[in-house]
Design an enzyme around this catalytic site. Structure first.
Site, mmCIF file in Angstrom:
data_model
loop_
_atom_site.group_PDB
_atom_site.id
_atom_site.type_symbol
_atom_site.label_atom_id
_atom_site.label_comp_id
_atom_site.label_asym_id
_atom_site.label_seq_id
_atom_site.Cartn_x
_atom_site.Cartn_y
_atom_site.Cartn_z
ATOM 1 N N ARG A 119 -1.120 -18.201 2.364
ATOM 2 C CA ARG A 119 -1.972 -19.183 2.490
ATOM 3 C C ARG A 119 -2.273 -19.905 3.804
ATOM 4 N NH1 ARG A 119 1.198 -19.633 -1.963
ATOM 5 N NH2 ARG A 119 -0.006 -19.839 -3.897
ATOM 6 N N ASP A 140 -1.900 -13.588 -1.694
ATOM 7 C CA ASP A 140 -2.230 -14.492 -2.577
ATOM 8 C C ASP A 140 -3.592 -14.906 -2.901
ATOM 9 O OD1 ASP A 140 -1.716 -17.027 -4.145
ATOM 10 O OD2 ASP A 140 0.590 -16.769 -3.550
ATOM 11 N N HIS A 197 -2.646 -14.986 -8.787
ATOM 12 C CA HIS A 197 -2.647 -15.297 -7.562
ATOM 13 C C HIS A 197 -3.379 -13.983 -6.822
ATOM 14 C CE1 HIS A 197 -0.199 -18.824 -6.962
ATOM 15 N NE2 HIS A 197 0.486 -18.371 -8.315
ATOM 16 N N ASP A 203 4.124 -14.990 -11.141
ATOM 17 C CA ASP A 203 4.100 -16.377 -11.466
ATOM 18 C C ASP A 203 2.697 -16.980 -11.824
ATOM 19 O OD1 ASP A 203 3.706 -15.722 -8.688
ATOM 20 O OD2 ASP A 203 3.646 -17.987 -8.454
ATOM 21 N N GLU A 204 2.433 -18.261 -12.441
ATOM 22 C CA GLU A 204 1.563 -18.917 -12.656
ATOM 23 C C GLU A 204 0.289 -18.023 -13.088
ATOM 24 O OE1 GLU A 204 2.549 -22.514 -9.808
ATOM 25 O OE2 GLU A 204 1.580 -21.001 -8.868
ATOM 26 N N TRP A 212 12.566 -20.622 -10.263
ATOM 27 C CA TRP A 212 11.682 -21.420 -9.503
ATOM 28 C C TRP A 212 11.610 -22.812 -10.108
ATOM 29 C CZ3 TRP A 212 6.667 -23.209 -9.710
ATOM 30 C CH2 TRP A 212 5.810 -22.523 -10.604
ATOM 31 N N TRP A 236 6.442 -22.235 1.151
ATOM 32 C CA TRP A 236 4.984 -22.203 0.712
ATOM 33 C C TRP A 236 4.083 -22.849 1.892
ATOM 34 C CZ3 TRP A 236 4.285 -18.754 -2.677
ATOM 35 C CH2 TRP A 236 5.309 -18.344 -3.694
ATOM 36 N N GLU A 252 0.882 -24.149 2.108
ATOM 37 C CA GLU A 252 -0.351 -24.838 1.991
ATOM 38 C C GLU A 252 -0.395 -25.822 3.178
ATOM 39 O OE1 GLU A 252 1.459 -24.060 -0.582
ATOM 40 O OE2 GLU A 252 0.300 -23.807 -2.379
#
Lengths: 676, 676
Positions: free
Chosen positions: B171, B200, B252, B319-320, B386, B454, B456
């Site tokens: 990121r 990502d 991602h 993930d996600e 997580w 992370w 961001e």
């Protein structure tokens, strides 16, 4: 309701018209025409690029946007610039006619025009455009709520074409990030030559695949891989900077000879060996100029080093060959006789001349420290003038001699930033002093100058504070008109320039606190900081006189490493004393005596601090002397009490003796003036 | 005469006997036996190494000597350690039986014995020896003039074998120097796994020679070359740290699909394209698990990535995956039916299972975020837990489920340091909570945990302050005995640990001042600093709730970036308030009201500062609210004057509303308690 304060303030403060003198530009541009009015910055501010530039300008413009955003918190919308004419509607329009070349004598001019609703930068090529962006960033103004640029027209170009910084990565290795952040800082000061000193007695710092022994045996594991070198050369190119590598020969060769003792000049019983040096100084290790293998190895080294550096110059050092090994070697002496070489200088010229074709093969010109300038040296060589009064020579004499003799030449005498001298000594050191008369051709041979950061006493922790902000003054000397030489203006502008260097990652301000925190043992650093603003590291190599107190692995986490030249509070005190001596008014007296009160309290604080901080102990004698003198002078000035003049002078001299902390009290002169 | 102060102090202060509680060790060792007496450090102190260690211990010992020298200013004589038994007479003797391997479940134990004239570190291998050297550095004590170690016997080994830190370099790209300094800090906290999130939606950060498009199209020029990767893996190895790369798939994947849109799952008219994301959030871009080309490309990517990382683990993310592209793609839906895959989870398992042999080929085990744990997933996979209450799940529930289901597993829930939660939430988060009953086999499957950084909202400027010192608390949780859980002890020790991280180049302290200096526009930062010690950045992603306020190129040079969790002055104030509420003595009252006085003055200072600093404006509403509340509470407490309770509560609530500066006032709770 929330922003009521902002609104209130906003209505009172306007974008007041500023004067040229208020601008904190550095180096000062050649022509500035300031007008009324401002250009207001907003979130929508964008940059557009037209013309046929080198892609480096896209990165430069992207970094410009990011830096502007970091300063203003505007959340600018533009993310990355990647091609020509992406945002035709942008408020900032940059036009570059052509692709700029990273070489000496390239046109670096630019024109910057700011009106109330548009900004344009026009340049023959991207190099000028990058300079224009730096000038624009320096023009940023603010009131209490917003940021803006003044309406102005600037046209600008450099006085000298060679505006360099040398970093010695041999004595103390300087990792990639140190080099990169300094390249950024150089670019912000419109400097265009990075001279990289890569090999010396204390280490060989460049990976050579054909000569792995050099880094295996002579680097202690600290060297640049070829990929790192390429990466840095690219980084420099993107910032308009030429990289000039230096492999210092035939002297300063302990590291080279540790790997290749067979090409050294030493004679003796048994197997000859050399060692990487741990001390500072001038050593005997010297290549054997009579051995064909010397040239074989050097040629092969150059064949691998040269392609890593696309620029047109290669620095071969050539300095401080003490001749001891040559004198002691009968075969070398015989060789001199056989070849009609009258002395070691001639022998070194013989050696140097052999290197020219090795470099020419790679389209590189040979550059060397001034010792290479001998009668028979090729006029193609560039002479790097460095010696001065410290070396028993006329300051910068070699530069003038070189120019008159037909050599291109670069000045470093007067720009040795490792000497820890004050700003003024560098700033007023003009490569073309008025008193020297040179013809236009001779003048044209003076290419410019280079700040020289020798690294006996610098590590990544403190190196930035030795380079900056003083090198900004040198950058201005080399870029701006010779008439731009007012010390007060320089000091005023440098406060802002120095602060702004932080955004490029330069650590000169932040790491001072780190050093003081370590000295304080994680206690309050205020008294230490106050004292550091009165003290300067010993100058002219006095800190490490014999070269043996500080070895290459000695700690550089000491008080002297936190102090700097041009001690800030000392400057203020000296002004106050001068004012008082000129007019002994009550106000002027209080200005001076307030310092005394502060220093007496500071001494108590340092003593308290030292109870849990051994590294504070070496500071106490000097701090106590200052406190004692302050008390006496306070009595003298404030209470008009008689003081014992003999005692006072004795105390004063204690302020002038070598401190165990390797610093000197920068207020000593003013204290002495006051006491008389 | 010069050192008379030192002598005077020296005679008063002795090496006072310290207690175990006074030691600032972290992570706390398993066994400590402190005795009377000290080992005095001198300039002659040397280290000697015996046994059959990996050479990394020579570098580790050399760095140890250098750090000790930097702290003490002793000018230690030893320069570089390079081989076994170089200084048999040395006071510090390190013996390593064998070469340590960088792998999970390697023996990392050591024994450290300090007597009054000798120190020995004994370890089965060099990894333990490196840990022992870190413990020894933490044991350094001083009186007013000198440094020493206490006489002590320590035997130590970790509770969990996996003690990691994940850094997201996708990121916001984090350059090599950021990674290296954090590896140093990790090693100092005896952490042994660096999990490197390399791809990502916002960027692809690893150079692949067989897939140059990935960095050409999806990195904005910010990526690690393979040489940089190798260099970092070597750097980590030298510090006893395993590197686990992560390439996040099948979700991602915006960056991967920007380069290879043909393996995405998106359907639509015309040519399908993807874009690197500039915002935060969960995006739709997902690899197509039904397309053979997907596996071809992934296999070829893994073939190039795997050899760069000698360790035994490869993290595939997982993930996600929001499933939106899969749901909208008729062919994928058909594929699910044809292959009896009941839902997207099953389809993802189908995908994941295809990756196992690709990694096995390179002797790598597949690791993935907890979403990969489905019914049919191979038990060879490592489950990275997580999710927690933020995601509507039981905190760490997946860890327990994984252990019970036969998976090895690692915990990151509770260790998300980007959430900006306080120390306590991480420190008391035990991977094996007492209330959970697991069999010995199940317990053994809980390998340990990982702090997750992370990125961001972090850049090289502020990332260290988000990782440290909180990650040190996580390191202790993972190394030390479960019973070591006293918050007061942690906070006390962390003050020293945090300070010492500076010597490794960690910038969490120094860069705060850089940010505040920028906000202040180079004015005095004291008021800003005071206010920053009362404020904490908004927690749990509230600062960038929708993921759109801060884009990847937004400025992170704001007040919230200078603030941190566990605001230091807020902790002090909360203690003072609790003391006052328990005992309303005059002393306790003054403790509290002194804060109010300070904050009222601070608010005035901030207003003054803001006149020339637009970035201070967003702070003023909150500062004014605090000042207003302080005035009212001061009146209430000090002058026993009646205050308007409605007004007070109104003012209090203003201290609890979202500040335009994206911070919250950490004293709000205590203010509220006082007002009632």
């Amino acid at each position: 309701m929330k922003y009521i304060l902002m609104l209130l303030f906003g209505s009172f403060v306007s974008n007041a018209q500023i004067t040229t003198e208020q601008l904190n530009l550095m180096p000062w541009p050649q022509n500035i025409k300031l007008s009324k009015g401002t250009f207001a910055l907003s979130k929508n501010f964008k940059v557009n690029i037209t013309g046929n530039p080198n892609p480096r300008v896209f990165l430069g413009a992207t970094n410009f946007v990011r830096r502007l955003d970091g300063r203003t918190g505007l959340f600018l919308e533009q993310s990355f610039l990647t091609k020509v004419n992406e945002s035709p509607e942008a408020e900032l329009q940059i036009n570059c006619v052509r692709n700029g070349k990273i070489e000496i004598n390239e046109d670096e001019s630019y024109q910057l025009i700011i009106t109330s609703n548009k900004i344009s930068i026009n340049a023959p090529n991207d190099l000028g455009a990058l300079h224009g962006l730096e000038t624009l960033l320096q023009l940023l103004q603010n009131n209490n709520t917003s940021f803006y640029f003044p309406v102005v027209e600037i046209s600008d170009s450099p006085r000298f074409t060679w505006r360099g910084l040398m970093i010695d990565a041999a004595r103390h290795f300087q990792p990639v990030d140190v080099i990169k952040r300094n390249l950024d800082a150089m670019a912000s000061m419109k400097m265009n030559v990075f001279h990289w000193h890569l090999a010396d007695d204390q280490g060989w710092r460049i990976q050579l695949k054909n000569h792995p022994k050099l880094t295996e045996l002579s680097s202690d594991g600290y060297f640049y891989t070829q990929d790192e070198i390429k990466n840095i050369v690219k980084y420099a190119d993107e910032r308009g900077i030429l990289v000039v590598p230096e492999i210092d020969v035939p002297g300063h060769a302990s590291a080279l000879l540790t790997a290749y003792p067979e090409i050294g000049s030493k004679v003796g019983e048994g197997k000859i060996t050399y060692e990487v040096q741990r001390n500072s100084g001038i050593f005997n290790a010297t290549l054997d100029p009579t051995n064909p293998k010397t040239y074989e190895i050097l040629s092969s080294i150059f064949d691998e080093v040269c392609p890593l550096f696309p620029g047109g110059y290669f620095h071969i050092g050539g300095d401080e060959n003490n001749g001891k090994e040559w004198n002691a070697n009968p075969e070398i002496q015989q060789f001199k006789k056989d070849n009609n070489l009258a002395n070691n200088h001639d022998l070194q010229t013989y050696f140097n001349m052999k290197l020219i074709p090795m470099l020419k093969k790679h389209n590189k010109k040979l550059m060397g420290w001034e010792e290479i300038m001998t009668e028979n040296m090729s006029k193609d060589a560039i002479i790097h003038a460095w010696r001065g009064t410290n070396e028993g020579q006329e300051a910068g004499g070699a530069l003038i001699k070189a120019a008159k003799s037909g050599y291109n030449t670069v000045l470093s005498n007067g720009y040795y930033i490792d000497l820890m001298l004050g700003l003024e000594s560098h700033y007023l050191n003009d490569p073309l002093p008025k008193k020297i008369i040179l013809s236009p051709e001779e003048k044209a041979r003076v290419l410019g100058g280079e700040a020289a950061m020798w690294s006996e006493l610098v590590t990544p922790l403190n190196i930035d504070s030795r380079i900056w902000p003083r090198t900004a003054a040198i950058a201005e000397r080399l870029w701006s008109n010779a008439e731009v030489n007012d010390m007060n203006s320089l000091r005023k502008r440098l406060k802002t320039i120095s602060f702004r260097l932080e955004e490029l990652g330069i650590t000169h301000i932040r790491n001072k606190e780190v050093i003081l925190r370590n000295i304080s043992n994680n206690q309050d650093t205020r008294a230490l900081n106050d004292f550091s603003n009165l003290c300067e590291p010993l100058k002219n190599y006095k800190r490490n006189g014999g070269g043996k107190k500080y070895r290459m692995h000695s700690p550089l986490t000491l008080f002297a490493d936190a102090c700097n030249s041009d001690a800030s509070e000392a400057l203020d005190f000296n002004l106050a004393v001068n004012a008082y001596l000129a007019d002994k008014s009550k106000e002027n007296k209080v200005l001076v005596t307030d310092f005394f009160k502060k220093w007496i309290a500071m001494n108590s604080d340092l003593i308290a601090l030292s109870a849990n901080a051994p590294l504070v102990q070496p500071l106490l004698p000097l701090s106590k002397s200052l406190s004692d003198v302050s008390e006496q002078l306070f009595l003298l000035m404030d209470k008009k009490q008689k003081v014992n003049q003999v005692l006072l002078e004795d105390l004063l001299e204690k302020c002038n003796t070598r401190s165990p902390a390797d610093v000197e009290l920068a207020v000593y002169g003013s204290l002495k003036n006051l006491s008389q």
